[in-house]
Write a protein that holds these residues in place. Structure first.
Motif, short mmCIF file in Angstrom:
data_model
loop_
_atom_site.label_atom_id
_atom_site.label_comp_id
_atom_site.label_asym_id
_atom_site.label_seq_id
_atom_site.Cartn_x
_atom_site.Cartn_y
_atom_site.Cartn_z
N THR A 8 0.84 -1.19 0.00
CA THR A 8 0.00 0.00 0.00
C THR A 8 0.88 1.25 0.00
O THR A 8 2.10 1.17 0.17
CB THR A 8 -0.90 0.02 1.24
OG1 THR A 8 -0.07 0.14 2.42
CG2 THR A 8 -1.74 -1.24 1.34
N VAL A 9 0.27 2.39 -0.15
CA VAL A 9 1.02 3.66 -0.08
C VAL A 9 1.74 3.78 1.26
O VAL A 9 2.93 4.12 1.31
CB VAL A 9 0.07 4.86 -0.29
CG1 VAL A 9 0.78 6.17 0.04
CG2 VAL A 9 -0.46 4.88 -1.72
N ALA A 10 1.03 3.49 2.35
CA ALA A 10 1.64 3.59 3.68
C ALA A 10 2.81 2.62 3.82
O ALA A 10 3.85 2.97 4.41
CB ALA A 10 0.59 3.32 4.76
N GLU A 11 2.66 1.41 3.29
CA GLU A 11 3.73 0.42 3.39
C GLU A 11 4.94 0.81 2.54
O GLU A 11 6.09 0.58 2.94
CB GLU A 11 3.19 -0.95 2.98
CG GLU A 11 2.22 -1.55 4.01
CD GLU A 11 1.47 -2.75 3.48
OE1 GLU A 11 0.91 -3.49 4.30
OE2 GLU A 11 1.43 -2.95 2.23
N ILE A 12 4.70 1.38 1.38
CA ILE A 12 5.81 1.84 0.55
C ILE A 12 6.53 2.99 1.23
O ILE A 12 7.77 3.01 1.32
CB ILE A 12 5.31 2.27 -0.85
CG1 ILE A 12 4.79 1.05 -1.62
CG2 ILE A 12 6.42 2.97 -1.64
CD1 ILE A 12 4.06 1.40 -2.91
N ARG A 13 5.78 3.95 1.70
CA ARG A 13 6.37 5.10 2.39
C ARG A 13 7.21 4.67 3.58
O ARG A 13 8.38 5.08 3.72
CB ARG A 13 5.25 6.04 2.85
CG ARG A 13 5.71 7.25 3.64
CD ARG A 13 4.54 7.90 4.38
NE ARG A 13 3.95 7.01 5.37
CZ ARG A 13 2.85 7.30 6.09
NH1 ARG A 13 2.24 8.45 5.88
NH2 ARG A 13 2.39 6.45 6.97
N ASP A 14 6.64 3.82 4.41
CA ASP A 14 7.33 3.41 5.64
C ASP A 14 8.48 2.46 5.35
O ASP A 14 9.54 2.52 5.99
CB ASP A 14 6.34 2.79 6.62
CG ASP A 14 5.25 3.77 7.05
OD1 ASP A 14 5.45 5.00 6.86
OD2 ASP A 14 4.22 3.32 7.57
N GLY A 15 8.29 1.55 4.38
CA GLY A 15 9.35 0.60 4.04
C GLY A 15 10.55 1.29 3.42
O GLY A 15 11.70 0.93 3.68
#
Length: 499
Positions: A8-15
């Motif tokens: 997800t967007v959040a997972e890409i950002r945080d990863g």
């Protein structure tokens, strides 16, 4: 390991921030998917170099220890209704084919400034006029979903509509060609395609996002919004997209709330209204059953459910299809072959002949239909009988919502009257096509925030969505209710890859 394109967007950002992968790896993975899925016709223009350029900038900033931007490392799709500097913007029309803006729309500019990269320009219904993405000059967008027979065997393999007008956005997100995309919503064009493809999308309060640099359809209704696979991702993108713009006279001069930080699925103390007018005789049984489950999910989240009435709902669709074409007729008058866009100048033709030939060549059948309807209702003999009356009914519809919100904090309804249908199935009957907007149009007429969230699959394995409508400027409650549904529905279905 999870595929990068499943994040997800959040997972890409945080990863990316955690060093799990580089921004370039993410951009390359999505670029590869975009190239491999051209059979869906989701993109009009692919811009892999733009995605890589933003990714490399993010990687360099991270390596140098510089502060990262909110969307650093996140590539997205841009609906081809947003003007993008140096990249063709067509509104899926022949009229604007080849038009390359020398400026950037406010919304897309905000996203690029926040670090997002552009994977390409997404297909749509021509000038955003349609509910199935079948009116694009560049061909139909195809949903990645396929029907399954009730006996569990293979489906009929019919190509399905991804909804419209933001069908390129919805198809691309569902097929993992991008983690999120922009959409625009005039009468349901974010929410209905989201419901058809099993993703989420929110139309914010009218004026939350600038309309500057977005090709206009109906100026008092058009509103930009995000589309993504999760409620959190929508909150993240909306924070960047929203905000005051002095170039847009309808833009709201208000601070942008921290929607993501305040996300909560705890609805204790909230009242959810169930409008009886949204349950007409003959409502699809599977839609009704999902609605009932949605009510129970919100109760489980702590909300109290109350019955409300929106008595003028039955007039919303005819009201919309007077006001929207009237405004379209006015907005599209600028495409005359003189200043920009296509020009058809037959030998020996005069100015009026050029106007007629250019517009006949540049506009598709649905656009012409709406221009003619709009011109008719604005004509001297019919202005008061149609357009003036429609504006009066619009005010009554808005008042219905105001009175309902005296008893509750939000409303829960279906998003669309059915699951996705086959391409071509309703194209011959414009009225049947227009009925796809029956549940989404009222909130647009009232300028209220509204969101679609997937709730389950029908008997043929196709997504069904629920709609949450909130008070003006209360996107937070809409997002929170969407999160509550998302958590309880546990929707993880995705289309089987066939393309």
């Amino acid at each position: 390991m999870t595929e990068l394109t499943d994040l997800t967007v959040a997972e890409i950002r945080d990863g990316f921030r955690a060093g799990d992968f580089s921004a370039r790896e993410v951009a390359e993975a999505f670029n590869k998917n975009v190239a491999a899925a051209r059979a869906l016709n989701a993109f009009i223009v692919e811009t892999p170099e733009k995605a890589l350029e933003a990714a490399d900038a993010a990687d360099r900033a991270k390596a140098a220890g510089e502060p990262l931007k909110p969307l650093s490392g996140v590539p997205i799709g841009m609906k081809d209704l947003f003007c993008t500097e140096g990249v063709q913007t067509t509104a899926a029309s022949h009229m604007l084919e080849g038009f390359t803006p020398t400026y950037e729309s406010t919304v897309s500019g905000k996203l690029w400034a926040a670090g997002a990269g552009m994977l390409g320009k997404l297909n749509l219904d021509q000038f955003a006029m349609g509910s199935s993405n079948e009116t694009s000059y560049f061909g139909n967008v195809i949903s990645p979903w396929r029907r399954a027979r009730k006996d569990g065997g293979g489906g009929d393999n019919a190509a399905l509509a991804p909804g419209g007008s933001s069908g390129g956005s919805s198809s691309a997100i569902a097929a993992r060609l991008c983690p999120a995309a922009t959409g625009t919503d005039t009468g349901g064009s974010i929410r209905q395609p989201a419901a058809f493809t099993g993703i989420s999308g929110i139309k914010p309060t009218y004026g939350r996002c600038s309309r500057w640099g977005i090709v206009a359809f109906a100026s008092s209704l058009d509103q930009a919004g995000p589309m993504a696979r999760t409620v959190r991702d929508n909150a993240i993108l909306l924070e960047t997209m929203a905000g005051f713009d002095p170039k847009d006279s309808t833009s709201l001069d208000l601070a942008v709330p921290q929607w993501e930080a305040h996300l909560s699925s705890d609805l204790k103390g909230k009242k959810v209204g169930i409008p009886k007018e949204y349950r007409p005789d003959g409502l699809n049984a599977e839609i009704a059953a999902l609605w009932d489950r949605g009510i129970e999910w919100l109760k489980d989240a702590g909300a109290e459910v109350v019955d409300v009435s929106l008595p003028h709902t039955k007039y919303a669709l005819p009201t919309y299809y007077i006001i929207a074409p009237a405004e379209a007729s006015s907005n599209l008058a600028r495409y005359d072959g003189v200043r920009y866009g296509q020009r058809d100048l037959p030998d020996g033709a005069g100015l009026q002949d050029m106007y007629a030939a250019t517009r006949a060549l540049g506009f598709g059948p649905e656009v012409k239909r709406r221009i003619m309807i709009g011109t008719y209702v604005l004509s001297a003999g019919f202005y008061d009988a149609y357009y003036t009356q429609a504006q009066k009914v619009r005010a009554l519809i808005a008042r219905d919502f105001e009175q309902a919100f005296e008893k509750c904090d939000l409303l829960l309804t279906p998003t669309a009257p059915s699951a996705s249908f086959a391409l071509g199935e309703k194209q011959a009957d414009p009225l049947a096509m227009y009925l796809n907007d029956v549940f989404t149009v009222p909130a647009s007429l009232a300028g209220l925030p509204a969101m679609a969230v997937p709730g389950g699959l029908d008997a043929q394995g196709l997504p069904l969505g629920l709609q949450i409508i909130g008070k003006a400027l209360d996107e937070q409650t809409v997002l929170n209710a969407g999160l509550a549904i998302e958590e309880r529905a546990g929707f993880t279905a995705r289309p089987d890859k066939w393309w």
